[in-house]
Design a protein around this motif. Structure first.
Motif, PDB file in Angstrom:
ATOM      1  N   SER A  19       0.843  -1.193   0.000  1.00 51.62           N
ATOM      2  CA  SER A  19       0.000   0.000   0.000  1.00 51.62           C
ATOM      3  C   SER A  19       0.876   1.240   0.000  1.00 51.62           C
ATOM      4  CB  SER A  19      -0.883   0.029   1.254  1.00 51.62           C
ATOM      5  OG  SER A  19      -1.778  -1.048   1.248  1.00 51.62           O
ATOM      6  N   ARG A  20       0.385   2.294  -0.594  1.00 55.13           N
ATOM      7  CA  ARG A  20       1.097   3.575  -0.559  1.00 55.13           C
ATOM      8  C   ARG A  20       1.245   4.012   0.893  1.00 55.13           C
ATOM      9  NH1 ARG A  20       4.744   5.210  -2.297  1.00 55.13           N
ATOM     10  NH2 ARG A  20       4.025   4.237  -4.191  1.00 55.13           N
ATOM     11  N   ALA A  21       0.199   3.750   1.680  1.00 58.90           N
ATOM     12  CA  ALA A  21       0.266   4.065   3.106  1.00 58.90           C
ATOM     13  C   ALA A  21      -0.653   3.134   3.882  1.00 58.90           C
ATOM     14  CB  ALA A  21      -0.131   5.515   3.355  1.00 58.90           C
ATOM     15  N   VAL A  22      -0.318   2.961   5.147  1.00 56.35           N
ATOM     16  CA  VAL A  22      -1.152   2.217   6.082  1.00 56.35           C
ATOM     17  C   VAL A  22      -1.432   3.147   7.256  1.00 56.35           C
ATOM     18  CG1 VAL A  22      -1.303   0.234   7.638  1.00 56.35           C
ATOM     19  CG2 VAL A  22      -0.173  -0.008   5.413  1.00 56.35           C
ATOM     20  N   VAL A  23      -2.712   3.294   7.575  1.00 53.28           N
ATOM     21  CA  VAL A  23      -3.120   4.098   8.719  1.00 53.28           C
ATOM     22  C   VAL A  23      -3.537   3.133   9.818  1.00 53.28           C
ATOM     23  CG1 VAL A  23      -4.685   5.888   9.564  1.00 53.28           C
ATOM     24  CG2 VAL A  23      -3.979   5.890   7.150  1.00 53.28           C
ATOM     25  N   GLN A  24      -2.920   3.261  10.970  1.00 54.64           N
ATOM     26  CA  GLN A  24      -3.238   2.433  12.133  1.00 54.64           C
ATOM     27  C   GLN A  24      -3.423   3.371  13.310  1.00 54.64           C
ATOM     28  OE1 GLN A  24      -3.213  -1.187  11.838  1.00 54.64           O
ATOM     29  NE2 GLN A  24      -4.340  -1.007  13.738  1.00 54.64           N
ATOM     30  N   GLY A  25      -4.666   3.549  13.723  1.00 55.81           N
ATOM     31  CA  GLY A  25      -4.944   4.533  14.772  1.00 55.81           C
ATOM     32  C   GLY A  25      -4.571   5.922  14.284  1.00 55.81           C
ATOM     33  N   ASP A  26      -3.753   6.626  15.052  1.00 59.07           N
ATOM     34  CA  ASP A  26      -3.319   7.971  14.676  1.00 59.07           C
ATOM     35  C   ASP A  26      -2.015   7.970  13.881  1.00 59.07           C
ATOM     36  OD1 ASP A  26      -5.493   9.236  15.840  1.00 59.07           O
ATOM     37  OD2 ASP A  26      -4.513   9.434  17.790  1.00 59.07           O
ATOM     38  N   TRP A  27      -1.467   6.787  13.647  1.00 59.62           N
ATOM     39  CA  TRP A  27      -0.204   6.673  12.911  1.00 59.62           C
ATOM     40  C   TRP A  27      -0.461   6.489  11.424  1.00 59.62           C
ATOM     41  CZ3 TRP A  27       4.391   7.646  15.010  1.00 59.62           C
ATOM     42  CH2 TRP A  27       4.502   7.608  16.401  1.00 59.62           C
ATOM     43  N   VAL A  28       0.379   7.139  10.608  1.00 56.61           N
ATOM     44  CA  VAL A  28       0.331   6.967   9.146  1.00 56.61           C
ATOM     45  C   VAL A  28       1.738   6.589   8.694  1.00 56.61           C
ATOM     46  CG1 VAL A  28      -0.238   8.013   6.926  1.00 56.61           C
ATOM     47  CG2 VAL A  28      -1.414   8.805   9.007  1.00 56.61           C
ATOM     48  N   LEU A  62      -0.901  11.725   2.551  1.00 55.09           N
ATOM     49  CA  LEU A  62      -1.246  12.115   3.916  1.00 55.09           C
ATOM     50  C   LEU A  62      -2.642  12.738   3.994  1.00 55.09           C
ATOM     51  CD1 LEU A  62       2.188  13.540   5.103  1.00 55.09           C
ATOM     52  CD2 LEU A  62       1.067  11.447   5.918  1.00 55.09           C
ATOM     53  N   GLU A  63      -2.992  13.525   2.999  1.00 55.84           N
ATOM     54  CA  GLU A  63      -4.330  14.126   2.974  1.00 55.84           C
ATOM     55  C   GLU A  63      -5.406  13.045   2.879  1.00 55.84           C
ATOM     56  OE1 GLU A  63      -3.911  16.927  -0.241  1.00 55.84           O
ATOM     57  OE2 GLU A  63      -2.933  18.403   1.062  1.00 55.84           O
ATOM     58  N   LYS A  64      -5.159  11.980   2.095  1.00 47.33           N
ATOM     59  CA  LYS A  64      -6.111  10.858   2.015  1.00 47.33           C
ATOM     60  C   LYS A  64      -6.265  10.173   3.370  1.00 47.33           C
ATOM     61  CE  LYS A  64      -5.386   9.639  -2.847  1.00 47.33           C
ATOM     62  NZ  LYS A  64      -4.881   8.602  -3.767  1.00 47.33           N
ATOM     63  N   ALA A  65      -5.255  10.292   4.212  1.00 47.03           N
ATOM     64  CA  ALA A  65      -5.267   9.688   5.547  1.00 47.03           C
ATOM     65  C   ALA A  65      -5.753  10.680   6.614  1.00 47.03           C
ATOM     66  CB  ALA A  65      -3.862   9.199   5.895  1.00 47.03           C
ATOM     67  N   ASN A  66      -6.303  11.819   6.171  1.00 48.88           N
ATOM     68  CA  ASN A  66      -6.724  12.880   7.087  1.00 48.88           C
ATOM     69  C   ASN A  66      -5.565  13.351   7.965  1.00 48.88           C
ATOM     70  OD1 ASN A  66      -9.468  12.970   6.215  1.00 48.88           O
ATOM     71  ND2 ASN A  66      -9.776  11.042   7.304  1.00 48.88           N
ATOM     72  N   SER A  67      -4.418  13.494   7.337  1.00 49.56           N
ATOM     73  CA  SER A  67      -3.206  13.944   7.997  1.00 49.56           C
ATOM     74  C   SER A  67      -2.584  15.039   7.135  1.00 49.56           C
ATOM     75  CB  SER A  67      -2.256  12.745   8.161  1.00 49.56           C
ATOM     76  OG  SER A  67      -1.138  13.079   8.939  1.00 49.56           O
ATOM     77  N   SER A  68      -1.397  15.493   7.526  1.00 49.19           N
ATOM     78  CA  SER A  68      -0.738  16.540   6.745  1.00 49.19           C
ATOM     79  C   SER A  68       0.774  16.440   6.902  1.00 49.19           C
ATOM     80  CB  SER A  68      -1.210  17.923   7.194  1.00 49.19           C
ATOM     81  OG  SER A  68      -0.668  18.228   8.462  1.00 49.19           O
ATOM     82  N   MET A  69       1.472  17.231   6.112  1.00 56.92           N
ATOM     83  CA  MET A  69       2.926  17.280   6.200  1.00 56.92           C
ATOM     84  C   MET A  69       3.372  17.702   7.607  1.00 56.92           C
ATOM     85  SD  MET A  69       3.973  16.380   3.167  1.00 56.92           S
ATOM     86  CE  MET A  69       5.603  16.973   2.749  1.00 56.92           C
ATOM     87  N   ALA A  70       2.594  18.518   8.279  1.00 57.51           N
ATOM     88  CA  ALA A  70       2.939  18.981   9.622  1.00 57.51           C
ATOM     89  C   ALA A  70       2.942  17.840  10.639  1.00 57.51           C
ATOM     90  CB  ALA A  70       1.960  20.071  10.066  1.00 57.51           C
ATOM     91  N   ASP A  71       2.314  16.721  10.308  1.00 57.85           N
ATOM     92  CA  ASP A  71       2.245  15.570  11.209  1.00 57.85           C
ATOM     93  C   ASP A  71       3.443  14.622  11.074  1.00 57.85           C
ATOM     94  OD1 ASP A  71      -0.237  16.443  12.148  1.00 57.85           O
ATOM     95  OD2 ASP A  71      -1.358  15.212  10.723  1.00 57.85           O
ATOM     96  N   ILE A  72       4.319  14.875  10.122  1.00 61.22           N
ATOM     97  CA  ILE A  72       5.461  13.974   9.896  1.00 61.22           C
ATOM     98  C   ILE A  72       6.410  14.027  11.087  1.00 61.22           C
ATOM     99  CG2 ILE A  72       7.489  13.495   8.451  1.00 61.22           C
ATOM    100  CD1 ILE A  72       5.859  14.554   6.048  1.00 61.22           C
ATOM    101  N   VAL A  73       6.714  12.834  11.619  1.00 61.56           N
ATOM    102  CA  VAL A  73       7.634  12.753  12.759  1.00 61.56           C
ATOM    103  C   VAL A  73       8.958  12.092  12.381  1.00 61.56           C
ATOM    104  CG1 VAL A  73       5.816  12.787  14.506  1.00 61.56           C
ATOM    105  CG2 VAL A  73       6.605  10.586  13.598  1.00 61.56           C
ATOM    106  N   ARG A  74       8.970  11.373  11.259  1.00 61.56           N
ATOM    107  CA  ARG A  74      10.190  10.683  10.826  1.00 61.56           C
ATOM    108  C   ARG A  74      10.230  10.645   9.309  1.00 61.56           C
ATOM    109  NH1 ARG A  74      14.437   8.513  12.704  1.00 61.56           N
ATOM    110  NH2 ARG A  74      15.399   6.706  11.807  1.00 61.56           N
ATOM    111  N   VAL A  75      11.420  10.862   8.744  1.00 64.59           N
ATOM    112  CA  VAL A  75      11.604  10.801   7.296  1.00 64.59           C
ATOM    113  C   VAL A  75      12.912  10.074   6.998  1.00 64.59           C
ATOM    114  CG1 VAL A  75      12.696  13.090   7.215  1.00 64.59           C
ATOM    115  CG2 VAL A  75      11.667  12.160   5.152  1.00 64.59           C
ATOM    116  N   THR A  76      12.867   9.266   5.939  1.00 65.10           N
ATOM    117  CA  THR A  76      14.064   8.586   5.456  1.00 65.10           C
ATOM    118  C   THR A  76      14.246   8.936   3.984  1.00 65.10           C
ATOM    119  OG1 THR A  76      13.692   6.741   6.970  1.00 65.10           O
ATOM    120  CG2 THR A  76      15.209   6.349   5.138  1.00 65.10           C
ATOM    121  N   TYR A  77      15.452   9.389   3.653  1.00 67.83           N
ATOM    122  CA  TYR A  77      15.796   9.723   2.277  1.00 67.83           C
ATOM    123  C   TYR A  77      16.781   8.687   1.756  1.00 67.83           C
ATOM    124  CZ  TYR A  77      14.329  14.324   4.009  1.00 67.83           C
ATOM    125  OH  TYR A  77      13.641  15.364   4.589  1.00 67.83           O
TER     126      TYR A  77
END
Length: 126
Positions: A19-28, A62-77
């Motif tokens: 999946s492009r993303a998995v939403v589990q509770g408040d986590w995306v 993130l918008e599809k998950a009712n979230s936003s860029m401001a909610d990002i807590v971890r990023v890997t490049y």
């Protein structure tokens, strides 16, 4: 907790079984995202344009998950050539400069030689 799966419509998701993303509770949890424009499956040769498209793809997810860029807590490049990473910094700052998530960056061979960067994020809905 209900689990929600989000798809971008990319053919890769069905072929590879993810999946492009998995939403589990408040986590995306957003899968590694490349610079493909999913509307026509095109990708630029330019790492800066790919970085911008990666982040637009992540924003949409993130918008599809009712979230936003401001909610990002971890990023890997992951960059195909570490020498190109500095070129991406202004774009990364544009999207994440105020968010300041925990981050990791490394060089690695990506699955398609057209891909120059892949970005994965984890968000916690606020």
């Amino acid at each position: 907790m209900k689990r929600q799966l989000i798809s971008s419509g990319s053919e890769f998701e069905d072929k590879m079984g993810y999946s492009r993303a998995v939403v589990q509770g408040d986590w995306v949890f957003v899968s590694g995202t490349t610079g493909y424009d999913y509307s026509d499956m095109s990708i630029s040769d330019d790492i800066v344009a790919q970085t911008e498209q990666c982040l637009l793809n992540i924003k949409t997810t993130l918008e599809k998950a009712n979230s936003s860029m401001a909610d990002i807590v971890r990023v890997t490049y992951i960059v195909a050539d570490v020498a190109d990473f500095e070129k991406c910094v202004p774009v990364l700052g544009k999207y994440l400069g105020n968010v300041k998530p925990a981050a990791t960056a490394f060089e690695g061979k990506l699955l398609d030689n057209k891909m120059k960067i892949e970005i994965q994020v984890t968000a916690l809905k606020q």
